[in-house]
Scaffold this active site. Structure first.
Site, short mmCIF file in Angstrom:
data_model
loop_
_atom_site.label_atom_id
_atom_site.label_comp_id
_atom_site.label_asym_id
_atom_site.label_seq_id
_atom_site.Cartn_x
_atom_site.Cartn_y
_atom_site.Cartn_z
N THR A 77 27.95 108.35 6.79
CA THR A 77 29.34 108.20 7.24
C THR A 77 29.69 109.26 8.27
O THR A 77 30.30 108.96 9.31
CB THR A 77 30.29 108.31 6.02
N ASN A 156 24.53 95.69 5.49
CA ASN A 156 24.40 96.16 4.12
C ASN A 156 24.73 95.12 3.06
O ASN A 156 24.34 95.27 1.91
CB ASN A 156 25.26 97.41 3.90
N GLN A 186 20.82 101.11 6.64
CA GLN A 186 20.10 100.15 5.79
C GLN A 186 18.73 99.81 6.36
O GLN A 186 17.82 99.46 5.62
CB GLN A 186 20.92 98.86 5.62
N CYS A 334 30.88 100.12 -1.44
CA CYS A 334 32.11 100.70 -0.93
C CYS A 334 33.27 99.73 -1.00
O CYS A 334 34.41 100.12 -1.17
CB CYS A 334 31.92 101.14 0.51
N1 PLP Z 1 26.30 102.47 7.05
C1 PLP Z 1 25.77 101.53 6.26
C2 PLP Z 1 25.24 100.28 6.87
C3 PLP Z 1 25.72 101.72 4.87
O1 PLP Z 1 25.21 100.77 4.10
C4 PLP Z 1 26.24 102.94 4.34
C5 PLP Z 1 26.25 103.15 2.90
O2 PLP Z 1 26.31 102.23 2.10
C6 PLP Z 1 26.76 103.89 5.23
C7 PLP Z 1 26.78 103.63 6.58
C8 PLP Z 1 27.31 105.18 4.73
O3 PLP Z 1 26.26 106.06 4.41
P1 PLP Z 1 26.54 107.28 3.41
O4 PLP Z 1 26.64 106.69 2.04
O5 PLP Z 1 25.35 108.17 3.57
O6 PLP Z 1 27.78 107.92 3.86
#
Ligand code: PLP
Length: 399
Positions: A77, A156, A186, A334
């Site tokens: 993120t 995702n 992913q 999420c």
């Molecule tokens: N981008 C994608 C495609 C994701 O699937 C995720 C997490 O599920 C993230 C970003 C965020 O990553 P993080 O959990 O390391 O913040």
């Protein structure tokens, strides 16, 4: 988790591998120095971080990296936010700047895009209906005002894989000054990613999706972008990570990240995918005929399988399966806390009602056929017993 539980939610997070845990433990017990310190224990911590950086470069086929081409962050993120806001803040614009992205990005891109929109940017969201991006739509949206194109490498919730080489070649041909970013959280470790060959300027990675620990992510930055200072930091302070991300680095998490990457390279993407493809086919073959598979029309990650249940809300099935020690998810981890239908599933083409009845199964190559059989049996039993409850109540079962 005990032996009888079955974890089928690897797109949400993966269990840390033994190598990752060992690397983190060693970093905590023995090499806990501040990597910015110039005494021996600081230098040792510094070395660990650089070994992890080198492992990631190697996994991306980057042979001659220059300073500042990989920034460690605390999460995927954060790396996504750095890519979007770092690009936005690197310049002042005398025109309305434009961001092109898709309608099914992770919230780590969707939300920064919304924020830029509030700040006066124009944001174009390309359709991902059926798991496909139409190049003509990208072509039509591209112009000299386009500062950034951000397209995820793999989705995702559905596993759709986009042809970044082709899409980004188009970007560079039509608007050479536009930067390209991909959220590869992913895709990393599941499809070959060679940013230098694929026209990728910025790429987001996250350790906890590849058997590392939560607490480490990274942003890859192309040499030209660092050279021409086309990215600004968004966190200011002690100047760590080449001034691009201040804050003392989480060395245990970074050490685990490096170990997880090295381990993945040893096993190889093809070996893992071959095994996962067998598991996916096995699941689909014996799947209850009442369940629909939402398979992208183009390329996809075999490890992610989206399933729509016949009028049983995903949340209800999730609880049922969880009671049996089987862990899957509804949409993405999420979005599963929100009651609104997943925008990604809607963008794919599902109706809100179907989106509400959709679960995501995400495998690892280590899974067994017996585990998949247990999931299939539990899904059928779940559908039958939840349907009975519905009949008794004589109204739709809402959990
Ligand atoms: N981008 C994608 C495609 C994701 O699937 C995720 C997490 O599920 C993230 C970003 C965020 O990553 P993080 O959990 O390391 O913040």
């Amino acid at each position: 988790m005990n032996q009888s539980e079955i974890y089928l939610d690897h797109a949400a997070t993966t269990p840390p591998s033994s190598a990752a845990i060992d690397a983190a433990t060693r970093a905590m017990h023995e090499i806990w120095g501040n990597p910015s310190s110039v005494h021996a224990i600081g230098l040792a911590a510094n070395r660990i971080r650089e070994e992890a950086r080198a492992a990631i470069f190697s996994s991306l086929g980057v042979r001659f990296a220059t300073e500042g081409q990989l920034i460690f962050t605390a999460s995927g993120t954060e790396a996504d936010n750095l890519a979007v806001f770092g690009t936005a803040r690197a310049k002042r614009f005398s025109f309305t700047p434009k961001l092109i992205t898709t309608d099914s990005e992770h919230p780590a891109i969707l939300q920064p895009a919304l924020q830029l929109e509030k700040e006066g940017w124009e944001v174009v969201r390309l359709s991902t209906k059926g798991g496909i991006i139409n190049e003509a739509e990208l072509d039509a949206a591209l112009d000299t005002r386009t500062v950034l194109v951000s397209i995820m490498a793999a989705n995702n919730e559905l596993g759709s894989v986009y042809d970044l080489s082709s899409l980004f070649t188009l970007v560079k041909r039509k608007s050479p000054k536009t930067l390209t970013h991909t959220d590869a959280v992913q895709a990393y470790g599941k499809i070959p990613l060679h940013p230098e060959k694929m026209g990728i300027d910025l790429m987001t990675l996250s350790a906890h999706k590849i058997y590392g620990l939560k607490g480490a992510g990274a942003l890859y930055i192309a040499r030209d972008v660092t050279k021409h200072r086309q990215l600004s930091p968004i966190i200011f302070g002690g100047g760590q990570e080449f001034g691009m991300r201040s804050g003392t680095e989480a060395i245990p998490c970074i050490a685990a990240f490096g170990a997880a990457v090295s381990e993945q390279m040893k096993v190889g993407i093809n070996t893992m995918n071959e095994r996962v493809r067998i598991l996916r086919a096995h699941l689909i073959e014996q799947l209850d005929t009442r369940i629909r598979v939402n398979q992208p029309r183009g390329a996809y990650l075999p490890s992610i399988l989206s399933l729509t249940l016949p009028s049983v809300r995903s949340e209800v099935m999730l609880r049922y399966l969880s009671g049996m020690g089987i862990y899957v998810s509804a949409g993405s981890a999420c979005s599963s806390h929100h009651r609104t239908a997943s925008p990604t599933l809607l963008a794919f083409g599902l109706t809100p009602a179907d989106a509400d009845c959709t679960i995501r199964v995400s495998f690892s190559a280590m899974q067994t056929e017996e585990e998949i059989d247990r999931l299939n049996r539990a899904l059928t039993e779940g559908l039958n017993s939840l349907a009975k409850i519905r009949e008794k109540r004589n109204k739709p079962y809402d959990g």
